[in-house]
Design a protein around this motif. Structure first.
Motif, PDB file in Angstrom:
ATOM      1  N   MET A  60      55.596  49.856  51.832  1.00 18.66           N
ATOM      2  CA  MET A  60      55.353  48.460  52.172  1.00 18.66           C
ATOM      3  C   MET A  60      56.412  47.946  53.143  1.00 18.66           C
ATOM      4  SD  MET A  60      54.271  46.875  48.475  1.00 18.66           S
ATOM      5  CE  MET A  60      53.638  45.389  49.256  1.00 18.66           C
ATOM      6  N   ILE A  61      56.098  46.859  53.817  1.00 21.59           N
ATOM      7  CA  ILE A  61      57.064  46.174  54.659  1.00 21.59           C
ATOM      8  C   ILE A  61      57.878  45.266  53.746  1.00 21.59           C
ATOM      9  CG2 ILE A  61      57.371  44.568  56.576  1.00 21.59           C
ATOM     10  CD1 ILE A  61      54.671  45.471  57.642  1.00 21.59           C
ATOM     11  N   SER A  62      59.094  45.664  53.450  1.00 22.89           N
ATOM     12  CA  SER A  62      59.907  44.933  52.489  1.00 22.89           C
ATOM     13  C   SER A  62      61.370  45.283  52.695  1.00 22.89           C
ATOM     14  CB  SER A  62      59.489  45.295  51.061  1.00 22.89           C
ATOM     15  OG  SER A  62      60.383  44.772  50.120  1.00 22.89           O
ATOM     16  N   PRO A  63      62.281  44.346  52.422  1.00 23.68           N
ATOM     17  CA  PRO A  63      63.718  44.633  52.581  1.00 23.68           C
ATOM     18  C   PRO A  63      64.301  45.463  51.452  1.00 23.68           C
ATOM     19  CG  PRO A  63      63.403  42.373  51.863  1.00 23.68           C
ATOM     20  CD  PRO A  63      62.040  42.919  52.142  1.00 23.68           C
ATOM     21  N   HIS A  64      63.511  45.848  50.462  1.00 26.48           N
ATOM     22  CA  HIS A  64      63.985  46.690  49.374  1.00 26.48           C
ATOM     23  C   HIS A  64      62.799  47.475  48.819  1.00 26.48           C
ATOM     24  CE1 HIS A  64      62.047  43.897  46.659  1.00 26.48           C
ATOM     25  NE2 HIS A  64      62.762  42.904  47.145  1.00 26.48           N
ATOM     26  N   PRO A  65      63.059  48.509  47.992  1.00 28.69           N
ATOM     27  CA  PRO A  65      61.954  49.310  47.457  1.00 28.69           C
ATOM     28  C   PRO A  65      61.009  48.472  46.592  1.00 28.69           C
ATOM     29  CG  PRO A  65      64.052  50.433  47.146  1.00 28.69           C
ATOM     30  CD  PRO A  65      64.379  49.051  47.593  1.00 28.69           C
ATOM     31  N   ILE A  66      59.735  48.765  46.686  1.00 29.42           N
ATOM     32  CA  ILE A  66      58.712  48.145  45.847  1.00 29.42           C
ATOM     33  C   ILE A  66      57.783  49.247  45.364  1.00 29.42           C
ATOM     34  CG2 ILE A  66      56.713  46.597  45.796  1.00 29.42           C
ATOM     35  CD1 ILE A  66      58.118  44.752  47.679  1.00 29.42           C
ATOM     36  N   GLY A  67      57.425  49.210  44.083  1.00 31.55           N
ATOM     37  CA  GLY A  67      56.570  50.251  43.548  1.00 31.55           C
ATOM     38  C   GLY A  67      55.652  49.750  42.458  1.00 31.55           C
ATOM     39  N   ALA A  68      55.008  50.686  41.802  1.00 35.93           N
ATOM     40  CA  ALA A  68      54.090  50.383  40.702  1.00 35.93           C
ATOM     41  C   ALA A  68      54.551  51.131  39.468  1.00 35.93           C
ATOM     42  CB  ALA A  68      52.669  50.794  41.068  1.00 35.93           C
ATOM     43  N   LEU A  69      54.289  50.550  38.292  1.00 39.57           N
ATOM     44  CA  LEU A  69      54.677  51.147  37.022  1.00 39.57           C
ATOM     45  C   LEU A  69      53.454  51.338  36.135  1.00 39.57           C
ATOM     46  CD1 LEU A  69      57.882  49.069  36.172  1.00 39.57           C
ATOM     47  CD2 LEU A  69      57.786  51.375  37.147  1.00 39.57           C
ATOM     48  N   ASP A  70      53.430  52.434  35.393  1.00 38.17           N
ATOM     49  CA  ASP A  70      52.363  52.718  34.434  1.00 38.17           C
ATOM     50  C   ASP A  70      52.970  52.851  33.040  1.00 38.17           C
ATOM     51  OD1 ASP A  70      49.927  53.058  36.148  1.00 38.17           O
ATOM     52  OD2 ASP A  70      51.211  54.573  37.090  1.00 38.17           O
ATOM     53  N   PHE A  71      52.388  52.149  32.078  1.00 41.93           N
ATOM     54  CA  PHE A  71      52.855  52.181  30.692  1.00 41.93           C
ATOM     55  C   PHE A  71      51.781  52.824  29.822  1.00 41.93           C
ATOM     56  CE2 PHE A  71      54.926  48.750  32.853  1.00 41.93           C
ATOM     57  CZ  PHE A  71      56.218  48.711  32.349  1.00 41.93           C
TER      58      PHE A  71
END
Length: 244
Positions: A60-71
């Motif tokens: 993504m275009i972002s100043p820091h990491p971005i992700g998804a989580l699965d529980f």
């Protein structure tokens, strides 16, 4: 899903999580009391290595990491609870009141970096038989960039001070700081690119970097439209109290 007193298993997924999947711990808000609305949500501090928890990065275009989580039935206990059981909504709101000014702070930093680069560039760049700074159309734009950046900075300082003091108007001030600073940064960076011209579009240029990363802050921690809604809600709530 509650298994017993003070024990739950978290199941589901959440997308667009800051610093996922690199973080060592995650703050997770889960429904622990069905049909209880905001009062049935509990906040948990969940270690990233807890069984059943997995994550993936999102490009993504972002100043820091971005992700998804699965529980997948991730076990949590009363020891993992932040605040009180079924009272996690208050934790979420308190966290946002702190994070919104912090988002505003780094947005001001982006604006300041773009402004500094623009002042330096327009002082040196020769065009139209002189320096760019000698053109009123340019110098007035630079002045506007500086004005808006300083106004945003002062708003962030005011919100941070209100938070530290535990002032009653923290939600409104935090929303105002986040809104003004991120919208200002977008304007200042875009104007800086325009005044630099094509060179600012080259990969590796400071402004090319800022132009990509300045967009995301207007969306996360509550989009600009959400901040306007909070500000209006707080104003009308204060009016209702005065009327009583």
């Amino acid at each position: 899903e509650e298994r017993g007193a003070g024990q739950w298993r978290l199941t589901g997924e959440k997308c667009w999580i800051s610093n996922a999947p690199e973080a060592d711990f995650y703050t997770v808000f889960a429904r622990t009391a069905p049909r209880a609305g905001a009062r049935g949500v509990t906040a948990f501090l969940v270690p990233a290595d807890r069984p059943g928890l997995s994550g993936r990065a999102l490009e993504m275009i972002s100043p820091h990491p971005i992700g998804a989580l699965d529980f997948d039935a991730v076990p949590v206990t009363a020891d993992d609870v932040l605040g009180e059981v079924d009272r996690g909504f208050a934790v979420a709101m308190g966290t946002l009141n702190l994070f919104r000014p912090s988002v505003g702070a780094f947005a001001v930093g982006m604006a300041q970096a773009a402004l500094d680069a623009t002042v330096a560039h327009t002082c040196q760049r020769q065009a139209f038989n002189g320096r760019l700074m000698d053109l009123q159309a340019v110098s007035h734009q630079v002045a506007e960039m500086a004005l808006r950046t300083e106004a945003a900075r002062l708003m962030v300082y005011a919100a941070a001070s209100a938070y530290d003091e535990g002032a009653p108007d923290v939600p409104r001030r935090s929303a105002m700081a986040k809104l003004l600073a991120t919208e200002t940064a977008q304007y200042v960076v875009d104007t800086a690119v325009q005044l630099h011209g094509a060179r600012a579009l080259e990969h590796g240029h400071l402004l090319e970097h800022l132009y990509r990363e300045v967009r995301a802050p207007r969306i996360y921690e509550g989009a600009s439209e959400v901040q306007r809604g909070i500000i209006a809600k707080e104003l009308y709530a204060a009016q209702d109290q005065e009327a009583r």
